[in-house]
Enzyme design. Structure first.
Site, short mmCIF file in Angstrom:
data_model
loop_
_atom_site.label_atom_id
_atom_site.label_comp_id
_atom_site.label_asym_id
_atom_site.label_seq_id
_atom_site.Cartn_x
_atom_site.Cartn_y
_atom_site.Cartn_z
N SER A 35 0.83 -1.20 0.00
CA SER A 35 0.00 0.00 0.00
C SER A 35 0.87 1.26 0.00
O SER A 35 1.70 1.43 -0.89
CB SER A 35 -0.96 -0.05 1.18
OG SER A 35 -1.96 0.95 1.08
N ASP A 82 -9.34 -3.26 -6.08
CA ASP A 82 -8.54 -2.28 -5.36
C ASP A 82 -8.59 -0.93 -6.09
O ASP A 82 -8.52 -0.88 -7.32
CB ASP A 82 -7.09 -2.77 -5.28
CG ASP A 82 -6.26 -2.06 -4.24
OD1 ASP A 82 -6.27 -0.81 -4.21
OD2 ASP A 82 -5.59 -2.75 -3.45
N HIS A 123 -8.59 -4.03 -1.58
CA HIS A 123 -7.34 -3.64 -0.92
C HIS A 123 -7.15 -4.44 0.36
O HIS A 123 -8.10 -4.65 1.13
CB HIS A 123 -7.40 -2.14 -0.60
CG HIS A 123 -6.08 -1.54 -0.26
ND1 HIS A 123 -5.08 -1.37 -1.19
CD2 HIS A 123 -5.58 -1.04 0.92
CE1 HIS A 123 -4.04 -0.80 -0.62
NE2 HIS A 123 -4.31 -0.60 0.65
#
Length: 311
Positions: free
Chosen positions: A155, A253, A283
């Site tokens: 991330s 995502d 995600h």
């Protein structure tokens, strides 16, 4: 949505993050250590160190994970945690750091970089560069091979990892063997996309949270014309000469398109690149490690790392 990931959506509700809710969001992430971020297994030793920070800045905390009784010469990993540039700590990495140590013989240095908005760009990146420089300088003392340095992150950690690899290439001081980017947060322009897909970013990390994360890192609203590639790696004009790359992302995502485009650009620049997209996955999908799609990612990730830096 993959039905095996329903627990992630039920437990990790996508509540908006802003300056008012940030302290609570940080506390919730810290409390999730041991639940969503499991403790490391036996068989590893974990040591906390304070290392010199960037010039004029505080020392940087790192957490070093190695297999107990491991020999010398394994790969050296710099692991950069996620959290939207505004949350997180090295402790959320401990279980995967242990896997890298036990399965790959790696010495893993997980870096506690300063968080935005208290410390905007370039502070977090320079903290990561300080940790990379320390790992490179101390590799022999740590029992690691400086010729097999891997930079990895998830991330926002993946975004910092990509930016750090660009910075290392341009400064020419440290050689990186491989970059391992897991649903990386690469492009501030995604946060101001006029028409985001109705299928992307509906769970866990939303467009609203993305705007706050990028605003916090940049110190101003995202999407401007003069954002540095060292803040948002997707802004790089030239991606030639970067190390071989692994990128993984879920098909639901918010970062899907920016991840695919970065992989495309790397391939066109002659960078050996492996891209995996996982259907029905939002995600952070790999946190549900019992799901088949998460197990597929773990298999693909470890396979790529073994091929990249294995003996």
């Amino acid at each position: 949505m993959d039905p095996e990931l329903s627990a992630l959506i039920e437990e990790e509700a996508s509540s908006p993050i802003d300056l008012g809710t940030l302290p609570q969001s940080r506390a919730v992430m810290a409390e999730s250590i041991g639940v969503w971020f499991p403790p490391p297994p036996d068989g590893v030793e974990i040591v906390e160190r304070m290392i010199p920070g960037p010039a004029g800045a505080p020392d940087v905390r790192v957490v070093i994970t190695r297999a107990k009784g491991s020999g010398n010469g394994g790969p050296a990993f710099l692991h950069i945690h996620g959290g939207g540039y505004v949350m997180g700590s090295p402790e959320i990495n401990l279980a995967i750091d242990a896997a890298y140590a036990l399965e790959l013989g790696a010495t893993v240095v997980s870096v506690g970089y300063r968080l935005a908005p208290e410390t905007p760009h370039p502070g977090p990146l320079e903290d990561c560069y300080a940790a990379l420089s320390w790992l490179n300088a101390e590799a022999e003392a740590l029992g690691a091979d400086r010729g097999r340095i891997v930079v990895t992150g998830e991330s926002a950690g993946g975004g910092l990892a990509a930016a750090l690899v660009l910075l290392a290439r341009d400064r020419g001081e440290i050689s990186i063997a491989f970059q391992h980017l897991v649903y990386p947060m690469l492009d501030d322009r995604t946060a101001v996309c006029a028409e985001p897909s109705p299928y992307l970013g509906q769970f866990v990390w939303t467009q609203t949270n993305n705007f706050f994360g990028w605003t916090s890192l940049l110190g101003r609203p995202p999407g401007g014309t003069d954002v540095s590639a060292y803040a948002a790696a997707a802004r790089a004009d030239n991606v030639e000469g970067l190390p071989p790359t692994f990128i993984a992302c879920g098909a639901l995502d918010l970062f899907l398109l920016e991840n695919m485009d970065y992989a495309r650009r790397l391939m066109l620049a002659g960078v050996p690149t492996e891209l995996h997209i996982y259907p029905g996955a939002p995600h952070g999908f790999d946190l549900v490690d019992t799901a088949q799609v998460a197990r597929a990612y773990i298999r693909d990730s470890m396979s790529a790392l073994k091929r990249a830096v294995g003996d």
